[in-house]
Structures are given as structure tokens and as C-alpha cells.
Motif scaffolding. Structure first.
Motif, PDB file in Angstrom:
ATOM      1  N   PRO A 113       0.834  -1.215   0.000  1.00 14.82           N
ATOM      2  CA  PRO A 113       0.000   0.000   0.000  1.00 14.82           C
ATOM      3  C   PRO A 113       0.866   1.262   0.000  1.00 14.82           C
ATOM      4  CG  PRO A 113      -0.875  -1.595   1.546  1.00 14.82           C
ATOM      5  CD  PRO A 113       0.449  -2.144   1.071  1.00 14.82           C
ATOM      6  N   GLY A 114       0.458   2.244  -0.785  1.00 11.22           N
ATOM      7  CA  GLY A 114       1.199   3.496  -0.878  1.00 11.22           C
ATOM      8  C   GLY A 114       2.232   3.532  -1.980  1.00 11.22           C
ATOM      9  N   SER A 115       2.538   2.378  -2.590  1.00 15.64           N
ATOM     10  CA  SER A 115       3.530   2.346  -3.669  1.00 15.64           C
ATOM     11  C   SER A 115       2.999   3.094  -4.881  1.00 15.64           C
ATOM     12  CB  SER A 115       3.844   0.904  -4.062  1.00 15.64           C
ATOM     13  OG  SER A 115       4.397   0.184  -2.992  1.00 15.64           O
ATOM     14  N   ARG A 116       3.869   3.756  -5.600  1.00 11.96           N
ATOM     15  CA  ARG A 116       3.467   4.491  -6.791  1.00 11.96           C
ATOM     16  C   ARG A 116       4.238   4.042  -8.024  1.00 11.96           C
ATOM     17  NH1 ARG A 116      -1.169   4.834  -5.968  1.00 11.96           N
ATOM     18  NH2 ARG A 116      -1.750   5.747  -3.979  1.00 11.96           N
ATOM     19  N   THR A 117       4.981   2.931  -7.920  1.00 13.92           N
ATOM     20  CA  THR A 117       5.666   2.345  -9.079  1.00 13.92           C
ATOM     21  C   THR A 117       5.188   0.914  -9.263  1.00 13.92           C
ATOM     22  OG1 THR A 117       7.644   3.702  -8.779  1.00 13.92           O
ATOM     23  CG2 THR A 117       7.878   1.720 -10.124  1.00 13.92           C
ATOM     24  N   MET A 118       4.659   0.605 -10.429  1.00 13.56           N
ATOM     25  CA  MET A 118       4.249  -0.751 -10.777  1.00 13.56           C
ATOM     26  C   MET A 118       5.444  -1.467 -11.403  1.00 13.56           C
ATOM     27  SD  MET A 118       1.129  -2.027 -13.288  1.00 13.56           S
ATOM     28  CE  MET A 118       1.899  -1.404 -14.794  1.00 13.56           C
ATOM     29  N   ARG A 119       5.898  -2.535 -10.780  1.00 12.54           N
ATOM     30  CA  ARG A 119       7.111  -3.215 -11.198  1.00 12.54           C
ATOM     31  C   ARG A 119       6.832  -4.299 -12.237  1.00 12.54           C
ATOM     32  NH1 ARG A 119      10.993   0.285  -9.750  1.00 12.54           N
ATOM     33  NH2 ARG A 119      10.852   0.842  -7.532  1.00 12.54           N
TER      34      ARG A 119
ATOM     35  N   ILE B 243       1.882   4.436 -10.967  1.00  8.76           N
ATOM     36  CA  ILE B 243       0.564   4.181 -10.412  1.00  8.76           C
ATOM     37  C   ILE B 243      -0.090   5.512 -10.041  1.00  8.76           C
ATOM     38  CG2 ILE B 243      -0.743   2.985  -8.614  1.00  8.76           C
ATOM     39  CD1 ILE B 243       1.736   1.160  -8.261  1.00  8.76           C
ATOM     40  N   GLY B 244      -1.260   5.781 -10.584  1.00  9.58           N
ATOM     41  CA  GLY B 244      -1.957   7.024 -10.282  1.00  9.58           C
ATOM     42  C   GLY B 244      -2.301   7.144  -8.812  1.00  9.58           C
ATOM     43  N   SER B 245      -2.382   8.374  -8.344  1.00 11.35           N
ATOM     44  CA  SER B 245      -2.572   8.629  -6.914  1.00 11.35           C
ATOM     45  C   SER B 245      -3.918   8.147  -6.397  1.00 11.35           C
ATOM     46  CB  SER B 245      -2.418  10.128  -6.638  1.00 11.35           C
ATOM     47  OG  SER B 245      -3.388  10.872  -7.376  1.00 11.35           O
ATOM     48  N   GLU B 246      -4.886   7.909  -7.294  1.00 10.37           N
ATOM     49  CA  GLU B 246      -6.202   7.459  -6.864  1.00 10.37           C
ATOM     50  C   GLU B 246      -6.379   5.949  -6.956  1.00 10.37           C
ATOM     51  OE1 GLU B 246      -9.176   9.593  -9.026  1.00 10.37           O
ATOM     52  OE2 GLU B 246      -8.400  11.565  -8.449  1.00 10.37           O
ATOM     53  N   VAL B 247      -5.357   5.243  -7.393  1.00 10.29           N
ATOM     54  CA  VAL B 247      -5.431   3.782  -7.498  1.00 10.29           C
ATOM     55  C   VAL B 247      -5.084   3.172  -6.150  1.00 10.29           C
ATOM     56  CG1 VAL B 247      -4.520   1.737  -8.661  1.00 10.29           C
ATOM     57  CG2 VAL B 247      -4.801   3.877  -9.940  1.00 10.29           C
TER      58      VAL B 247
ATOM     59  N   VAL C  42      -3.638   0.414  -3.838  1.00  9.10           N
ATOM     60  CA  VAL C  42      -2.579  -0.578  -4.016  1.00  9.10           C
ATOM     61  C   VAL C  42      -2.512  -1.452  -2.769  1.00  9.10           C
ATOM     62  CG1 VAL C  42      -0.099  -0.892  -4.450  1.00  9.10           C
ATOM     63  CG2 VAL C  42      -1.318   1.041  -5.466  1.00  9.10           C
ATOM     64  N   GLY C  43      -2.203  -2.739  -2.976  1.00  9.67           N
ATOM     65  CA  GLY C  43      -2.046  -3.643  -1.846  1.00  9.67           C
ATOM     66  C   GLY C  43      -3.348  -4.215  -1.322  1.00  9.67           C
ATOM     67  N   LEU C  44      -4.399  -4.239  -2.144  1.00  8.28           N
ATOM     68  CA  LEU C  44      -5.665  -4.827  -1.714  1.00  8.28           C
ATOM     69  C   LEU C  44      -5.525  -6.342  -1.619  1.00  8.28           C
ATOM     70  CD1 LEU C  44      -8.245  -2.885  -3.923  1.00  8.28           C
ATOM     71  CD2 LEU C  44      -7.550  -2.387  -1.574  1.00  8.28           C
TER      72      LEU C  44
END
Length: 239
Positions: A41-47, A58-62, A64-66
Motif C-alpha cells: 500500500p502506498g507504492s506508486r511504481t508498478m514493477r 501508479i496514479g494517486s487514486e489507485v 494498491v495492496g488490496l
């Protein structure tokens, strides 16, 4: 485990195509890009797990970590269609790279997703009229569509049944010199014969909606739901 599951989907599809007489042969088996979407959660780079360097923003409204059982996914909230303003933070962007263009290669996009909605662009590179062609997967009326637009023609295939039931589903779309084939939950559900011609554009690969839109003259077609992984396979790497 996700990479193993992707291989199983591809293998099952190959067998089904061989017996069903579908348009495209499942020969796109070189993993060009693979995004497990399992960042914290909170990551903004999709590896990109292949090591080929196709990392995304990763857009700020997506979300992450669900977590869903043993799966980790990205979440895309529901946004009302064609209602301003545009929300670029809803989209994941992989910068343009010639290697991500289908070109003339056998080319496949695979993913696992779930949704209860009935609209939205899931994955695309380019938009409807951009030079060089484009491709996208979308889900109008809850039914997956796969569209490849090349230098010769456009081919669109549509799943006969909706999958917006809130359950996880695998989707894979393949473009070859013979045509386009759509595979849902390891079953061929639609195919169309023909050759699109080469596809190569200067646009990024987008997940979750369009990159150039205003929700007035051009709808952003934002996807609503969760995506567990996205992968791109080709018959040869092209480098």
C-alpha cells in the motif's frame, strides 16, 4: 504463483484453439511484460517482474495492496461515465516503448480482474484515431471486448456473456496473422478471422482508462473494479 497461472491459461487456450478452429493460434508465449500488481500500500511504481524494465506509474487514486485471499491487487473506484472533471490519478501508465507495440508479431494481453460494473477500458495502448494503430480491452455492458486496430483493418471480438458478477475472472486476448481470439476463464469465447496489419504507436500503455480525455468531448472510460495482474506475451521479443 501468478506466472504459473498465466502459463496455465495460455496452455489451456492453445488446446482449445486447436480443437475449436478459432481464428488465432496461441503462439504468443514469450513473456514480454508481467505486472503482478502486488506492491505494498502506498507504492506508486508498478514493477515489471520480467526484468525487461517496463515499470509503470501508479496514479494517486489507485488503491494498491488490496488483499483478497491469497491475491494482492489494485483497486479502481467507480467514477460516473462522461462526468467532468477528468481524473488522471485513476490510471496506471507504462511509458511508451517500441517493444510494447504489437508490430507484426503474434501478441497477447492477459489479466485477472473482478468487477460489478458495466463499463470502462481495462488496458490500452493508443486511442481510437491515433497514427500507427492501437489496441484495447474494455468491458461495455459487463462483457469483455478486445479490439486491435492496425494498418489494414480493425478486428473487434466480444464475449457473449457478462462477467461483472464480482468474481475473479481471467481474460486473454490474442492477435496473430490469422485473426483475434478472446479467452475468458480458459475458454475460447469469441474469435474473428483476418489480419489487422502492423500496430505501432507512440502512446503509453494505460491500465484503468484513457490518458488523453476530458470527460466532455472525449470520455475517459474509467474502469471500476480490481485487477490482480496484467501480462503481455509475444512470439518473439523483437530485440
Amino acid at each position: 504463483m501468478k506466472m504459473l497461472r498465466l502459463w496455465l491459461v495460455s496452455s489451456a487456450a492453445a488446446g482449445l484453439l486447436a480443437t475449436s478452429g478459432g481464428a488465432a493460434s496461441a503462439s504468443a508465449d514469450y513473456e514480454l511484460a508481467y505486472w503482478p500488481m502486488n506492491e505494498a500500500p502506498g507504492s506508486r511504481t508498478m514493477r515489471d517482474a520480467t526484468g525487461h524494465g517496463f515499470d509503470g506509474r501508479i496514479g494517486s487514486e489507485v488503491a494498491v495492496g488490496l488483499r483478497s485471499g491469497d491475491r494482492i491487487a489494485y483497486g479502481f473506484e467507480r467514477l460516473e461515465p462522461d462526468t467532468p472533471p477528468a481524473r488522471p490519478g485513476h490510471v496506471v501508465i507504462v511509458p511508451d516503448d517500441d517493444r510494447l507495440d504489437p508490430g507484426s508479431r503474434d501478441y497477447a494481453i492477459g489479466m485477472r480482474l473482478r468487477t460489478r460494473d458495466y463499463f470502462g477500458n481495462i488496458v490500452q495502448k493508443g486511442q481510437a484515431t491515433v497514427p500507427g494503430g492501437s489496441f484495447k480491452l474494455q468491458i461495455p455492458n459487463g462483457r469483455v471486448q478486445c479490439w486491435f486496430r492496425g494498418s489494414r483493418t480493425s478486428l473487434l471480438v466480444t464475449a457473449p456473456k457478462p462477467i461483472n458478477d464480482g468474481q475473479w475472472h481471467t481474460v486473454r486476448c490474442e492477435r496473430t496473422s490469422d485473426g483475434v481470439t478472446l479467452i475468458v476463464d480458459q475458454r475460447v469465447v469469441a474469435s474473428r478471422d483476418g489480419w489487422t496489419g502492423p500496430i505501432a504507436n507512440s502512446w503509453p500503455l494505460a491500465i484503468g482508462g484513457k490518458t488523453t480525455c476530458d470527460q466532455v468531448d472525449v470520455g475517459c472510460d474509467y474502469f471500476a473494479g480490481d485487477i490482480d495482474y496484467v501480462a503481455v506475451d509475444v512470439d518473439e521479443p523483437g530485440w
